[in-house]
Design an enzyme around this catalytic site. Structure first.
Site, PDB file in Angstrom:
ATOM      1  N   HIS A 276      39.105  -2.271 -30.245  1.00 13.73           N
ATOM      2  CA  HIS A 276      38.643  -3.642 -30.010  1.00 13.73           C
ATOM      3  C   HIS A 276      38.076  -4.228 -31.311  1.00 13.73           C
ATOM      4  O   HIS A 276      38.403  -5.359 -31.694  1.00 13.73           O
ATOM      5  CB  HIS A 276      37.588  -3.633 -28.891  1.00 13.73           C
ATOM      6  CG  HIS A 276      36.849  -4.918 -28.724  1.00 13.73           C
ATOM      7  ND1 HIS A 276      37.151  -5.819 -27.739  1.00 13.73           N
ATOM      8  CD2 HIS A 276      35.831  -5.456 -29.433  1.00 13.73           C
ATOM      9  CE1 HIS A 276      36.339  -6.862 -27.838  1.00 13.73           C
ATOM     10  NE2 HIS A 276      35.529  -6.664 -28.863  1.00 13.73           N
ATOM     11  N   GLU A 277      37.242  -3.449 -32.008  1.00 12.95           N
ATOM     12  CA  GLU A 277      36.648  -3.942 -33.266  1.00 12.95           C
ATOM     13  C   GLU A 277      37.726  -4.161 -34.328  1.00 12.95           C
ATOM     14  O   GLU A 277      37.692  -5.154 -35.058  1.00 12.95           O
ATOM     15  CB  GLU A 277      35.596  -2.955 -33.796  1.00 12.95           C
ATOM     16  CG  GLU A 277      34.412  -2.718 -32.856  1.00 12.95           C
ATOM     17  CD  GLU A 277      33.630  -3.988 -32.555  1.00 12.95           C
ATOM     18  OE1 GLU A 277      33.641  -4.907 -33.394  1.00 12.95           O
ATOM     19  OE2 GLU A 277      33.038  -4.079 -31.463  1.00 12.95           O
ATOM     20  N   HIS A 280      39.391  -7.444 -33.844  1.00 12.47           N
ATOM     21  CA  HIS A 280      38.725  -8.605 -34.445  1.00 12.47           C
ATOM     22  C   HIS A 280      39.164  -8.789 -35.894  1.00 12.47           C
ATOM     23  O   HIS A 280      39.422  -9.904 -36.343  1.00 12.47           O
ATOM     24  CB  HIS A 280      37.204  -8.436 -34.412  1.00 12.47           C
ATOM     25  CG  HIS A 280      36.593  -8.705 -33.074  1.00 12.47           C
ATOM     26  ND1 HIS A 280      36.846  -9.845 -32.359  1.00 12.47           N
ATOM     27  CD2 HIS A 280      35.724  -7.986 -32.323  1.00 12.47           C
ATOM     28  CE1 HIS A 280      36.158  -9.816 -31.227  1.00 12.47           C
ATOM     29  NE2 HIS A 280      35.475  -8.689 -31.173  1.00 12.47           N
TER      30      HIS A 280
HETATM   31 ZN   LIG Z   1      34.147  -7.964 -29.718  1.00 12.27          ZN
END
Ligand SMILES: [Zn+2]
Length: 412
Positions: A276-277, A280
């Site tokens: 998820h990171e 980004h």
């Molecule tokens: Zn996030």
């Protein structure tokens, strides 16, 4: 000070209005604490967890309301007692030159607000967080953190403020130069923070060889995401609450994980959180957020320019002999509640980014399941509000509520 002064009216409506808006949001949010546990969370939230969540969220809300009330009382008290005019006159007689006197004034106000905020911080850490078993901070660590914070604020903040004061004393285009200066300064801080500032507070240790390290490196390789090093942060020295953390610019990245995240989650779950990171970073979320930040600070400096050139800003606060320093302080008092109008814009962008990063994570690890279970655990372990009120979410949440993220991932 009168109602015919537009700055007076704008300040009053902003300060008092923002306080009431938050108060209404707090009560609406509290009124939904008793709601049923959402279907998706029933497997991790027991009836006892639900009781604890209600108690914890009520304590946090009580603290927030008291803190907001005190801030309001102090602000209005300083304003209506004429304290700003008095302070400005004192600053003028310090004799350190215009910039020195300005720094004295800002320093006194900053020190005052730090001292006033201390009891609330103590209550939060050693009252609420301790009562619910989240706090691991010793009083020594707590006080050292505050001390280091003050020294850092002085070392990093005073030179910047001195430059800003100098610009506004000397250049008709000060607002533009200040905007550029603060933007560069901000970027510099993002670079400095993980390298030099965070290590002053936390211990970073290289992650030991093993299954987790291998799994993270494999993920990074698959996503073509070069990783310079992976470290573990001793977050557990302060709080049991878990967090992921992610840093780095350019070609190589540093990944840092809180030990609390590692303790409570499986390798698959941690890898999904990292995916998820990485999402980004890969999806270009950071530059977009930086650009939005630049636009907003540009608006602020443009308005500051207007304020500093308007005698009525000073008379609204009973300041007879305007200085740039007191003007900046007064402007921030007027502007900060109104700047919250931009919050929904900021969180709109960040909410969209969260959904995109969730989708990216699910696709990179081949299933939404590990991220879903990690998010559920995190929410459960933090005693998060399970059914926050939409108005509260709109006002405060930078991330979408858990249930929205879960149902978005269900559809993948
Ligand atoms: Zn996030």
């Amino acid at each position: 000070m009168s109602l015919s002064n537009p700055w007076f009216v704008v300040a009053l409506v902003g300060i008092v209005g923002w306080f009431h808006l938050k108060l209404v949001a707090d009560f609406l949010n509290l009124s939904r604490l008793g709601n049923d546990v959402p279907e998706v969370m029933k497997d991790v939230v027991t009836p006892e967890d639900r009781e604890r969540t209600i108690a914890y969220q009520s304590s946090v809300a009580r603290l927030d309301v008291v803190e907001d009330g005190l801030t309001l009382a102090v602000t209005l008290g300083l304003w209506w007692s004429g304290a700003f005019g008095w302070l400005d006159a004192r600053a003028a007689s310090v004799g350190w030159g215009t910039i020195g006197n300005g720094l004295w004034l800002m320093g006194v106000l900053f020190a005052g607000s730090s001292v006033l905020g201390l009891p609330m911080d103590l209550w939060r850490t050693f009252g609420v967080e301790t009562e619910f078993g989240f706090n691991n901070t010793s009083l020594r660590t707590f006080l050292m953190d505050r001390l280091k914070g003050l020294i850092l604020a002085a070392l990093l903040g005073l030179p910047l403020l001195a430059l800003l004061l100098w610009l506004f004393e000397h250049s008709p285009l000060a607002a533009l130069w200040s905007w550029l200066l603060v933007s560069v300064w901000g970027l510099l801080m993002t670079w400095l923070a993980p390298r030099f500032i965070m290590p002053l507070f936390h211990k970073f240790e290289p992650m030991p060889e093993g299954e987790l390290r291998d799994a993270i490196l494999k993920l990074a390789e698959r996503l073509k995401f070069p990783v310079a090093d992976i470290s573990v942060i001793d977050g557990s020295r302060r709080s049991t609450k878990a967090n992921a953390f992610f840093v780095g610019f350019g070609k190589t990245r540093r990944i840092a994980l809180f030990d609390t995240l590692i303790q409570g989650h499986t390798t698959d779950e941690i890898v999904a959180v990292l995916a998820h990171e990485i999402g980004h970073a890969k999806l270009g979320h950071v530059p977009r957020q930086i650009i939005l930040g630049l636009v907003l600070s540009g608006i602020m400096f443009a308005l500051l320019h207007v304020g500093l050139h308007d005698q009525r800003l000073f008379s609204a606060f009973g300041v007879a002999h305007p200085s740039v320093a007191v003007g900046m302080v007064l402007f921030m008092i007027v502007y900060s509640p109104w700047s919250r109008l931009f919050d929904p814009l900021v969180s709109l962008l960040s909410r969209r980014h969260e959904f995109e990063a969730d989708r990216f994570a699910a696709e990179s690890v081949g299933s939404a399941a590990p991220l879903v279970s990690a998010l559920k655990k995190l929410s459960h372990d933090h005693l998060a509000h399970l059914t926050p009120h939409p108005f509260y979410v709109w006002l405060h949440y930078s991330h979408p509520p858990l249930t929205e993220r879960l149902s978005a991932m269900e559809k993948l």
